[in-house]
Motif scaffolding. Sequence first.
Motif, PDB file in Angstrom:
ATOM      1  N   LEU A 179       0.817  -1.212   0.000  1.00  0.00           N
ATOM      2  CA  LEU A 179       0.000   0.000   0.000  1.00  0.00           C
ATOM      3  C   LEU A 179       0.851   1.263   0.000  1.00  0.00           C
ATOM      4  O   LEU A 179       0.597   2.194  -0.776  1.00  0.00           O
ATOM      5  N   VAL A 180       1.852   1.308   0.857  1.00  0.00           N
ATOM      6  CA  VAL A 180       2.722   2.483   0.928  1.00  0.00           C
ATOM      7  C   VAL A 180       3.456   2.683  -0.395  1.00  0.00           C
ATOM      8  O   VAL A 180       3.489   3.794  -0.936  1.00  0.00           O
ATOM      9  N   LEU A 217       0.790   3.693  -3.175  1.00  0.00           N
ATOM     10  CA  LEU A 217       0.298   5.063  -3.037  1.00  0.00           C
ATOM     11  C   LEU A 217       1.383   6.087  -3.367  1.00  0.00           C
ATOM     12  O   LEU A 217       1.115   7.104  -4.016  1.00  0.00           O
ATOM     13  N   THR A 218       2.605   5.822  -2.928  1.00  0.00           N
ATOM     14  CA  THR A 218       3.707   6.736  -3.232  1.00  0.00           C
ATOM     15  C   THR A 218       3.983   6.761  -4.729  1.00  0.00           C
ATOM     16  O   THR A 218       4.182   7.830  -5.318  1.00  0.00           O
ATOM     17  N   ALA A 269       1.824   6.098  -7.121  1.00  0.00           N
ATOM     18  CA  ALA A 269       0.697   6.783  -7.760  1.00  0.00           C
ATOM     19  C   ALA A 269       0.815   8.295  -7.598  1.00  0.00           C
ATOM     20  O   ALA A 269       0.557   9.058  -8.543  1.00  0.00           O
ATOM     21  N   PHE A 270       1.246   8.742  -6.423  1.00  0.00           N
ATOM     22  CA  PHE A 270       1.434  10.168  -6.167  1.00  0.00           C
ATOM     23  C   PHE A 270       2.504  10.746  -7.084  1.00  0.00           C
ATOM     24  O   PHE A 270       2.325  11.806  -7.690  1.00  0.00           O
ATOM     25  N   TRP A 298       1.165  10.984 -10.598  1.00  0.00           N
ATOM     26  CA  TRP A 298       0.231  12.095 -10.703  1.00  0.00           C
ATOM     27  C   TRP A 298       0.990  13.402 -10.911  1.00  0.00           C
ATOM     28  O   TRP A 298       0.623  14.226 -11.751  1.00  0.00           O
TER      29      TRP A 298
END
Length: 140
Positions: free
Chosen positions: A44-45, A48-49, A51-52, A55
Amino acid sequence: MRFYSKKGIITGVILWGTVIFLIGSILFLPGGPEGKGETIIAVLVSGLTSAFISWIWFGTYYEINGSQLKVVGGPFRWKIDIMTITSIRKTRNPLSSPALSLNRLEVQYGKWTTILISPKNKKQFCAELSKINSTIDLYL
């Protein structure tokens, strides 16, 4: 009018190197997470990192709408009244900013506020701003 951020090699290596490191730390490091819960948290970490960072990489641009400059760096947004811009100058300042290259422009607006950006076509970008506010001092 929309101007996309120039993407520099150094910035790309830093951002995408981080993504590769995160994914590699889960997949290839010996003695990885011990339990199922730790594995889920690590995925997850890292996800999410990653994906950030994606983005920010694919979602950084600068848009001129009427007398407003909209600066978008992934999830971060600034709205600047073009009539408050006092100067624009070239810089290679490495401070964190909505710019994906070290070939940047420092936009000074208001009394003391600055933002660093890196449009692909700097001359056209400055020309468009100068059409709206002819008092902008350009140091290019």
